[in-house]
Write an enzyme that holds these catalytic residues in place. Structure first.
Site, PDB file in Angstrom:
ATOM      1  N   GLY A   1      10.176   1.590   6.461  1.00 30.13           N
ATOM      2  CA  GLY A   1       9.350   0.413   6.357  1.00 30.13           C
ATOM      3  C   GLY A   1       8.330   0.503   5.242  1.00 30.13           C
TER       4      GLY A   1
ATOM      5  N   LEU B   1       0.823  -1.207   0.000  1.00 28.36           N
ATOM      6  CA  LEU B   1       0.000   0.000   0.000  1.00 28.36           C
ATOM      7  C   LEU B   1       0.852   1.250   0.000  1.00 28.36           C
ATOM      8  CD1 LEU B   1      -2.772  -0.968   2.592  1.00 28.36           C
ATOM      9  CD2 LEU B   1      -2.862  -1.076   0.097  1.00 28.36           C
ATOM     10  N   GLY B   2       2.048   1.233   0.567  1.00 27.84           N
ATOM     11  CA  GLY B   2       2.916   2.398   0.613  1.00 27.84           C
ATOM     12  C   GLY B   2       4.234   2.030   1.253  1.00 27.84           C
ATOM     13  N   SER B   3       5.240   2.836   0.999  1.00 26.48           N
ATOM     14  CA  SER B   3       6.575   2.563   1.517  1.00 26.48           C
ATOM     15  C   SER B   3       7.211   3.848   1.993  1.00 26.48           C
ATOM     16  CB  SER B   3       7.468   1.921   0.441  1.00 26.48           C
ATOM     17  OG  SER B   3       6.913   0.718  -0.030  1.00 26.48           O
ATOM     18  N   GLY B   4       8.222   3.708   2.858  1.00 25.06           N
ATOM     19  CA  GLY B   4       8.977   4.837   3.358  1.00 25.06           C
ATOM     20  C   GLY B   4      10.398   4.414   3.645  1.00 25.06           C
TER      21      GLY B   4
ATOM     22  N   VAL C   1       4.040  -0.582   4.171  1.00 22.98           N
ATOM     23  CA  VAL C   1       2.691  -0.930   4.603  1.00 22.98           C
ATOM     24  C   VAL C   1       2.087  -1.855   3.549  1.00 22.98           C
ATOM     25  CG1 VAL C   1       0.427  -0.083   5.247  1.00 22.98           C
ATOM     26  CG2 VAL C   1       2.450   1.275   5.781  1.00 22.98           C
TER      27      VAL C   1
ATOM     28  N   ASP D   1       0.092  15.205  16.120  1.00 24.31           N
ATOM     29  CA  ASP D   1       0.111  15.125  14.659  1.00 24.31           C
ATOM     30  C   ASP D   1      -1.323  14.974  14.125  1.00 24.31           C
ATOM     31  OD1 ASP D   1       1.035  15.092  12.099  1.00 24.31           O
ATOM     32  OD2 ASP D   1       1.665  12.999  12.119  1.00 24.31           O
TER      33      ASP D   1
END
Length: 1255
Positions: free
Chosen positions: A732, A726-729, A734, A845
């Protein structure tokens, strides 16, 4: 129909002082310049109205009168309430010599109190016949007129009129008359004689010496309004009008305001006076009602008296019309909402309607009384194509068969040819005439094809004249006793051009022989006004069925009324004496004294009794009581119909005895067990107290904090299956995945956060901190953790949120969102933040991107990467560095890195602004370095277009510089809950009512459902149920088995907070933070959100559980269905890349004052978050955890810099998650030499900067 007709007054009588002559008060008209309804009877109409009249309650209109008209009936008129109109006449004189005052309560053409127009032939007309005097008004002869209170004078086109230009009109006008206009035409066709020498200043109304103008104002001494002469002693009283005969208020020729028994007063005496001695309101025996310009002891007939002491024709708002026993009518205030009434033409919503048509006839269905009038015009039965109105059908007129009273008038100038009469109004009894057609007629029938009237029930015409003319087939006009219908001597019937009476008689159209005195409304025995013999229903009969015929009757006041059906008809004698069953001579069936009945009562309960009665008939037909009066289960009856005797069988006695013995035994065993358990508890508590007293080796230092009883679910890697990314950074990734618990045949959609290989220990520590925070919260509006997988790379497992983040949701569905959606989300976010405040959690946040959408009606707060728990003695948190969302932060957080619950309120205000602007960027285009100065100068985000001032003022309060001036979250919950119940009052979205319903999906939602293997899944909240032994002080052996199998039992919770539910800290239970306050005064979040959320987990509790917990509602305005779920696990939302790198800013070293981690607590101690805390200045405890880089969510990443070479190239996707919303306060070092720069560095993007000011 003219609206002015509402103001028409009926003919009434007002009394002057005792001993004085009566003042005749009559009605005026309201025809203006319209032609008379009946020219043949026009003069007769005026004669009936004004004969002997002295005060005209309305307008005096004299129009279209011929030369030879005799107007002597006008000579007594002294006062006119409205205006005087003399127009289009050929008559030479109008004898109004006694007219003194024109009040002008109504004005001709809204300006004139006296109008004299077009009287006589025009100037250019041909010369009349030789010897004949030309027609037209020659002199006004208003010799007594000395007062016009309101309005001007208009005299135009009167070729024969003289002397109008000699009048000093200024003397006649009242000094306060604001419309004192004079438009006088002096063109005339004849020479006028001069005024009499006796007239001072040559001012006169005619050539006679008696026609001199009397001056009562301009000749007065200074300060006089009216006078009788030039001397100061000649002044009239201030309440006088038109002049006087002396200085007292009883010497006035007319009253300026009110005439009270011959004395002019400013007000009529009040009906109620106040007694200052007894402090009571007492009836005033001298009280009077206000009627026109007079004070009267009682309102005249057909008028309504009010509580304020006035006589009116229409009751004021919130009042209803009431008729007393003596026939007087008054307005009475409604004790509750007034009953619905039927309005006629000229009233309320039918005020501008001309006639009854097919479009409005249903307004009168079922009405007995119509407040207003009815008019039938040719357009009623012809229809109107322009307005798409269909013709009125004859059968539709049957709605008037229930009508009994009309307060206005009945006007009919068109009627269906198929109806020979007006029998649809056969039950009409009263036409009150409070509103008159043309100000004169209460009943008008003209140009109809009917043969008779058929108004057989009509008994009263309360006011006005009756006009029946030009009905060529109409008979029976003269057979109606009209004088009995009229209520005052000035009423009369005007009829012309109807069918001759002799023709009617010749064709046999005469009254029936049973009609008394030959009075009837039409042919036949049903149209009689009164019967000469007897009346049965609506029909006249020769005799009643007293001795023969069925049904038998009795006579009451010449009316034949039927006997009761249970009366036995008698031969040769009367059958009954009244209509009731106890008034029979003999009974047809049975007699239950004193009533005749069809059958004797069998098990019948009389009124107000619960005991049934049983009776049987004897030989004579009389009902006798049964020997046994059965009360229940009366099945067996004897031959008389009475209940049979019930004998109990031996088996019943045996069963009763056995059941009684067993009950006693069971109760004994239960009491024994309870006593034994109580003794065991006492023994156990005693032993525990003794052991504690002897084994404690050091003093206790309790913190007062509630224990954190949340549980962490440990999952195995084999239970998780990753579907897609679903997504990366930088730290890590997701994944969308499926959780398949061991031993369970279920699939649960989840989101899996996985740390990258070779991540730093700090990253592992911070993702565990996030797991600690997420596992400890429990609110319907805050995401919680499902579990954690402790593989080589830590994995967090949360519930999959199919709708994605709220920011993308509002952007995608901008055109489909309603005001209720936006306000519900604001309310739910406020509830979630209020819960976090109660558990002492500072989010740091809060933004729309960190709110996930479970359903269009349910959102949850997520992303606790920056969240921090406050300890029991902490009120604020000071951050050491890291990346923070600068444009969402409060000013004290930017300048001093100080974070509190009130700084979260600031972020909440920005989040609400994002929703109300459908996802706009706050401070778009303004560099981050300028944000602090911009906020200190007082600039704030602008008011969104869809927001009312109410919503925007809440945002402004959230952005106050002083954090203590900002509202608390519980106050925000209250405000937005109130607004969500009336959304369109506070959020204005164009064409909201015409738009589609709230969106049900989104692009993110559709992408999650594309995979084939996502079918047949079970929602995580439906799978999770309370676990066993959560709060049990003495867990059973083996309680530490499989984590996801420990959800089969629960314990109870008592009031006061001493015992808690034995539930697993899932979405249904809100575990308290270790630092949460332990006082009894709990948060409303626990009372509301927690309680409602716990209901689902309580389904397995015993039925006797008295817990008051209930489910929460996603929508405050809609009750929650039983199957609705309210909890969603978080799913990180990844917006578009908006990060920027700040390479020159270096992290601050840890404070040397911070000590090592405390020693581990012993087993069984209260669970607490591992923390590195040390006291700072003023006792403030600082957390050494860094801000950013702690979680894998790409929105919190510290972007890659270019200041130093990297050991490994950054991933290709890393820049895609650089988020401009976040500001790196403390980026990691890149291997470059430490920077000694103390200040704000220059960066590649000037919008987002880092600050290195020490805390």
């Amino acid at each position: 129909m003219e609206l002015a007709a509402l103001c028409r007054w009926g003919l009434l009588l007002a009394l002057l002082p005792p001993g004085a002559a009566s003042t005749q008060v009559c009605t005026g008209t309201d025809m203006k310049l319209r032609l008379p309804a009946s020219p043949e009877t026009h003069l007769d109409m005026l004669r009936h109205l004004y004969q002997g009249c002295q005060v005209v309650q309305g307008n005096l209109e004299l129009t279209y009168l011929p030369t030879n008209a005799s107007l002597s009936f006008l000579q007594d008129i002294q006062e006119v309430q409205g205006y005087v109109l003399i127009a289009h006449n050929q008559v030479r004189q109008v004898p109004l010599q006694r007219l003194r005052i024109v009040r002008g309560t109504q004005l001709f053409e809204d300006n004139y109190a006296l109008a004299v127009l077009d009287n006589g032939d025009p100037l250019n007309n041909t010369t009349p016949v030789t010897g004949a005097s030309p027609g037209g008004l020659r002199e006004l002869q208003l010799r007594s007129l000395t007062e016009i209170l309101k309005g001007g004078v208009l005299i135009q086109r009167n070729p024969q009129l003289c002397y109008q230009d000699t009048i000093l009109w200024k003397d006649i006008f009242h000094k306060n008359n604001q419309l004192a206009l004079t438009l006088i035409d002096t063109n005339r066709s004849r020479a006028c004689h001069p005024c009499s020498p006796m007239c001072k200043g040559s001012r006169c109304w005619g050539e006679s010496s008696e026609d001199c103008q009397s001056l009562t104002r301009t000749v007065c001494a200074g300060g006089c309004a009216r006078c009788k002469g030039p001397l100061p002693t000649d002044c009239c009283h201030e309440q006088c009008a038109a002049g006087c005969t002396g200085p007292k208020h009883s010497d006035c020729l007319a009253c300026l305001h009110f005439n009270h028994s011959g004395i002019c007063e400013l007000h009529c005496p009040a009906l109620v006076t106040y007694n200052t001695d007894t402090f009571e309101s007492m009836p005033n025996p001298e009280g009077r009602y206000t009627f026109g310009a007079s004070c009267v002891t009682a309102c005249p007939y057909n008028y309504l008296s009010t509580d304020v002491g006035s006589c009116t024709l229409v009751c004021p708002l919130h009042n209803q019309e009431v008729t007393a026993e003596d026939g007087t009518q008054r307005c009475e205030k409604c004790s509750k909402p007034c009953a619905r009434v039927c309005y006629g033409l000229g009233m309320e919503h039918l005020r501008e309607v001309r006639a009854v048509t097919s479009a409005n006839i249903q307004e009168f269905a079922g009405c007995k009384k119509i407040f207003g009038s009815l008019a039938f015009l040719p357009e009623s039965f012809d229809g109107d194509p322009a307005s798409n109105t269909a013709p009125l059908q004859p059968e539709q007129l049957q709605v008037f068969e229930t009508l009994e009273e009309i307060t206005g008038y009945l006007y009919i100038s068109a009627w269906p040819d198929s109806l020979p009469d007006l029998s649809v109004f056969q039950n009409l009894q009263v036409i009150r005439g409070r509103i008159l057609h043309n100000g004169a007629y209460s009943l008008t029938l003209q140009g109809l094809g009917i043969s008779w009237l058929g108004l057989r029930s009509l008994r009263e015409l309360g006011s006005g004249l009756a006009l029946i003319h030009h009905n060529t087939h109409l008979c029976f006009v003269h057979t109606v006793p009209w004088d009995q219908l009229f209520r005052n001597p000035h009423q009369a019937l005007l009829h012309t051009a109807n069918r001759p009476e002799d023709e009617c008689v010749g064709e046999g159209l005469a009254c029936h022989q049973l009609c008394a005195r030959g009075h009837c409304w039409g042919p036949g025995p049903t149209q009689c006004v009164n019967c000469s013999q007897f009346l049965r229903g609506q029909e006249c009969v020769e005799e009643c069925r007293v001795l023969q015929g069925l049904p038998r009757e009795y006579v009451n006041a010449r009316h034949c009324l039927p006997c009761h059906p249970e009366c036995q008809p008698q031969n040769g004698s009367v059958t009954c004496f009244g209509p009731e069953a106890d008034q029979c001579v003999a009974c047809a069936h049975y007699k239950d004294p004193p009533f005749c009945v069809a059958r004797c009562p069998s098990g019948v309960k009389p009124d107000l009794s619960y005991m049934p009665i049983w009776k049987f008939p004897d030989e004579e037909g009389a009902c006798q009581p049964c020997p046994i009066n059965c009360t229940h289960s009366c099945v067996d009856l004897d031959d008389k119909g009475c209940p049979a005797e019930q004998r109990a069988s031996p088996l019943t006695s045996i069963i009763s005895a056995v059941v009684g013995i067993l009950l006693v035994v069971v109760l004994g065993v239960v009491f024994g067990i309870l006593i034994k358990r109580r003794q065991q508890k006492i023994r156990k508590y005693t032993m525990r107290r003794l052991l504690q007293e002897t084994e404690l080796v050091e003093p206790l230092t309790p913190s007062g904090a509630m224990p954190n009883q949340a549980q962490m679910r440990i999952l195995k890697e084999t239970e998780l299956r990753k579907v897609k990314v679903l997504g990366s950074g930088a730290f890590g990734t997701v994944y969308k995945g499926i959780w398949i618990p061991d031993g369970e045949n279920v699939k649960i959609p989840v989101a899996i956060k996985v740390l990258r290989e070779n991540t730093s220990p700090k990253a592992n520590k911070e993702i565990l901190d996030e797991a600690y925070v997420m596992a400890g919260v429990g609110s319907p509006y805050v995401s919680r953790l499902l579990g954690i997988c402790l593989t080589s790379t830590v994995q967090l497992v949360t519930q999959l949120m199919p709708y994605g983040c709220l920011l993308d949701h509002v952007r995608e569905n901008r055109g489909r969102l309603g005001s209720q959606d936006l306000l519900n989300w604001c309310m739910q976010i406020a509830k979630g933040m209020s819960y976090l405040e109660d558990v002492r959690l500072v989010h740091r946040d809060l933004a729309a991107r960190n709110v996930l959408v479970k359903s269009p009606n349910h959102v949850k707060i997520t992303d606790f990467g920056l969240a921090r728990l406050l300890d029991i003695d902490e009120t604020e948190y000071h951050a050491d560095g890291g990346k923070v969302p600068i444009k969402w932060m409060a000013l004290e957080s930017i300048l001093r890195r100080r974070f509190t619950h009130q700084s979260d309120v600031w972020s909440y205000g920005v989040t609400v602004w994002e929703l109300m602007t459908f996802g706009a960027k706050p401070y778009d285009g303004i560099p981050a370095r300028e944000i602090p100065d911009l906020l200190e100068k007082g600039e704030r985000l602008p008011q969104p277009p869809i927001c009312t001032i109410d919503v925007y003022m809440i945002m402004v309060k959230c952005w106050m510089i002083d954090s203590e001036c900002r509202p608390r979250f519980r106050e925000l919950v209250s405000e937005f809950s109130r607004m969500a119940r009336d959304p369109q009052r506070f959020v204005v979205i164009q064409n909201e009512d015409l738009g589609p319903a709230s969106p049900l999906d989104s692009t993110f939602y559709r992408s999650l459902l594309e995979d084939d293997d996502m079918g047949d899944l079970v929602d995580a909240e439906e799978y999770l149920v309370p676990q066993q032994g959560f709060f049990c002080p003495d867990p059973a052996p083996g309680a530490g088995g499989m984590v996801h199998h420990r959800h089969r039992s629960s314990s109870t919770r008592s009031g006061g907070g001493d015992l808690t539910l034995g539930l697993e800290p899932s979405e249904e239970e809100a575990p308290r933070s270790p630092l949460a306050p332990s006082e009894g005064a709990g948060s409303d979040v626990f009372d509301g959100d927690l309680g409602m959320g716990a209901a689902k987990g309580l389904q397995s509790l015993p039925t006797h559980d008295p817990s008051p917990l209930q489910r929460y509602s996603e929508d405050p305005t809609v009750p929650l269905p039983s199957e609705t779920d309210g909890y969603v696990a978080p799913l990180t939302c990844s917006p578009q890349p908006e990060y920027v790198n700040q390479p020159d800013v270096r992290p601050q070293p840890p404070s040397p004052r911070e000590g090592p981690l405390p020693a581990a607590r012993p087993a069984g101690a209260t669970l607490e978050r591992p923390k590195t805390l040390s006291p700072g200045k003023n006792g403030v405890v600082k957390d050494v955890f860094a801000f950013g880089g702690a979680v894998e969510n790409p929105e919190y990443l510290t972007p890659q810099g270019g200041a130093a070479p990297q050991p490994h190239p950054p991933p290709a996707f890393s820049p895609a998650f650089d988020n401009l919303y976040y500001w790196d306060q403390d980026p990691p070092e890149r291997g470059a030499p430490p920077s000694t720069f103390k200040g704000t560095p220059t960066a590649e993007n000037p919008e987002y900067l880092g600050l290195d000011v020490p805390v």
